[in-house]
Design a protein around this motif. Structure first.
Motif, mmCIF file in Angstrom:
data_model
loop_
_atom_site.group_PDB
_atom_site.id
_atom_site.type_symbol
_atom_site.label_atom_id
_atom_site.label_comp_id
_atom_site.label_asym_id
_atom_site.label_seq_id
_atom_site.Cartn_x
_atom_site.Cartn_y
_atom_site.Cartn_z
ATOM 1 N N ASP A 77 0.829 -1.208 0.000
ATOM 2 C CA ASP A 77 0.000 0.000 0.000
ATOM 3 C C ASP A 77 0.860 1.254 0.000
ATOM 4 O O ASP A 77 0.543 2.247 -0.666
ATOM 5 N N ARG A 80 2.054 2.066 -3.454
ATOM 6 C CA ARG A 80 1.012 2.661 -4.300
ATOM 7 C C ARG A 80 0.814 4.137 -3.962
ATOM 8 O O ARG A 80 0.561 4.955 -4.850
ATOM 9 N N VAL A 81 0.906 4.462 -2.671
ATOM 10 C CA VAL A 81 0.791 5.872 -2.300
ATOM 11 C C VAL A 81 1.979 6.660 -2.838
ATOM 12 O O VAL A 81 1.824 7.780 -3.321
ATOM 13 N N PHE A 84 1.337 7.428 -6.361
ATOM 14 C CA PHE A 84 0.336 8.487 -6.464
ATOM 15 C C PHE A 84 0.972 9.853 -6.216
ATOM 16 O O PHE A 84 0.665 10.835 -6.905
ATOM 17 N N LEU A 123 -0.439 12.815 3.246
ATOM 18 C CA LEU A 123 -1.195 11.945 2.346
ATOM 19 C C LEU A 123 -1.303 10.532 2.909
ATOM 20 O O LEU A 123 -2.366 9.901 2.859
ATOM 21 N N LYS A 124 -0.210 10.041 3.453
ATOM 22 C CA LYS A 124 -0.216 8.675 3.965
ATOM 23 C C LYS A 124 -1.080 8.551 5.215
ATOM 24 O O LYS A 124 -1.750 7.533 5.411
ATOM 25 N N VAL A 127 -4.640 8.363 3.842
ATOM 26 C CA VAL A 127 -4.948 7.055 3.258
ATOM 27 C C VAL A 127 -5.089 6.002 4.353
ATOM 28 O O VAL A 127 -6.034 5.200 4.355
ATOM 29 N N ASN A 140 -6.348 1.753 -3.779
ATOM 30 C CA ASN A 140 -6.625 2.608 -4.941
ATOM 31 C C ASN A 140 -7.935 3.367 -4.785
ATOM 32 O O ASN A 140 -8.079 4.489 -5.278
ATOM 33 N N LEU A 143 -7.170 6.282 -2.547
ATOM 34 C CA LEU A 143 -6.442 7.307 -3.293
ATOM 35 C C LEU A 143 -7.360 8.075 -4.243
ATOM 36 O O LEU A 143 -7.197 9.285 -4.442
ATOM 37 N N SER A 149 -4.313 16.545 -3.160
ATOM 38 C CA SER A 149 -2.868 16.281 -3.202
ATOM 39 C C SER A 149 -2.145 17.454 -3.853
ATOM 40 O O SER A 149 -0.976 17.720 -3.587
#
Length: 284
Positions: A77, A80-81, A84, A123-124, A127, A140, A143, A149
């Motif tokens: 995960d 993936r962040v 992004f 951001l993390k 999420v 996803n 996100l 962002s």
């Protein structure tokens, strides 16, 4: 009132060229109001039921994951962040000149331009919180719900606010940015006052946020930020949360409403619908 206006392509193009040569605009950091986090959370399958003092947290970092404020993302995960975040950085390069153009043509002050990219840790945290609040949610999907962002704040004096917002939104729309969100809270009896708008960039299809403020509403946002941060903590009692909300309401109640601001609406969408209305899945 509908704020869609006709903008000269020649004028806009000239302003864009000027904006491309502009330096970083100084100002206060643009703080995007975070969504109210639920106090009751269920652990997501990709996260461990850990607390801020749990010895299990460092293991996530060693394995390529992320930890912070008692939250954690596993390696997959987290990757993936990170992907992004890189996509947001790439998208910002084409979004910023257009926002600068909108500010220039509308006579706006561009506040906190140096903070136009949300920090990786912020951001993390967002999420990880979403995954905890929605058990089984794919990363996803979490996100796809992030619209800030890349974010900006435009500000005008009260006397020029309504015309300024109309002009700026019209310019952004003229560049092909689709309006995805228009939260006008000027008519609200209590709480936050401003316009928070969301957009989808035409090339990258990346979502970005533009807040439209007056000096008084921006000041109120900054003053209440600490109160809000305490209010959203799971450790904050219900009684304390009510007290903090009352203090925020009192601060925003003192913010004057610019004439006509409460009737501003999003620009009408022009052109044919775009085939993709959602960000593509992020691969690590």
């Amino acid at each position: 009132m509908n704020i869609s206006r006709t903008v000269s392509r020649a004028t806009t193009a000239a302003a864009l060229a000027a904006a491309l040569g502009m330096g970083a605009v100084q100002g206060a950091a643009a703080a995007s109001p975070a969504e109210r986090a639920a106090t009751g959370r269920t652990v997501h399958a990709s996260l461990s039921p850990v607390s801020a003092v749990s010895p299990a947290l460092p293991a996530y970092k060693e394995d390529g994951g992320w930890t912070g404020d008692g939250l954690a993302l596993n390696a997959a995960d987290n990757a993936r962040v990170d992907a992004f975040i890189e996509r947001a950085r790439n998208a910002e390069r084409s979004i910023s000149p257009q926002v600068r153009t909108a500010a220039l043509l509308s006579g706006a002050e561009l506040i906190g331009f140096d903070h136009r990219l949300k920090s990786p840790d912020s951001l993390k945290r967002k999420v990880a919180t979403s995954l905890l609040d929605h058990p089984g949610q794919p990363v996803n999907d979490a996100l796809a719900g992030i619209s800030d962002s890349v974010r900006y704040t435009l500000q005008w004096p009260d006397s020029r606010y309504t015309e300024g917002v109309a002009r700026a939104a019209s310019v952004l729309s003229a560049w092909g940015n689709d309006s995805t969100k228009w939260s006008n809270t000027w008519a609200r009896a209590k709480g936050y006052k401003a316009i928070n708008s969301g957009w989808r960039a035409p090339r990258s299809e990346h979502l970005f946020e533009v807040q439209f403020h007056t000096p008084a509403s921006k000041h109120a946002q900054e003053v209440t930020h600490t109160l809000y941060e305490e209010q959203r903590l799971p450790t904050t009692s219900t009684e304390r949360a009510r007290e903090l909300q009352a203090r925020q309401d009192a601060i925003f109640a003192a913010v004057p409403v610019p004439p006509g601001a409460d009737s501003l609406t999003a620009p009408a969408r022009s052109g044919a619908p775009r085939p993709s209305l959602r960000p593509q899945p992020v691969a690590p």
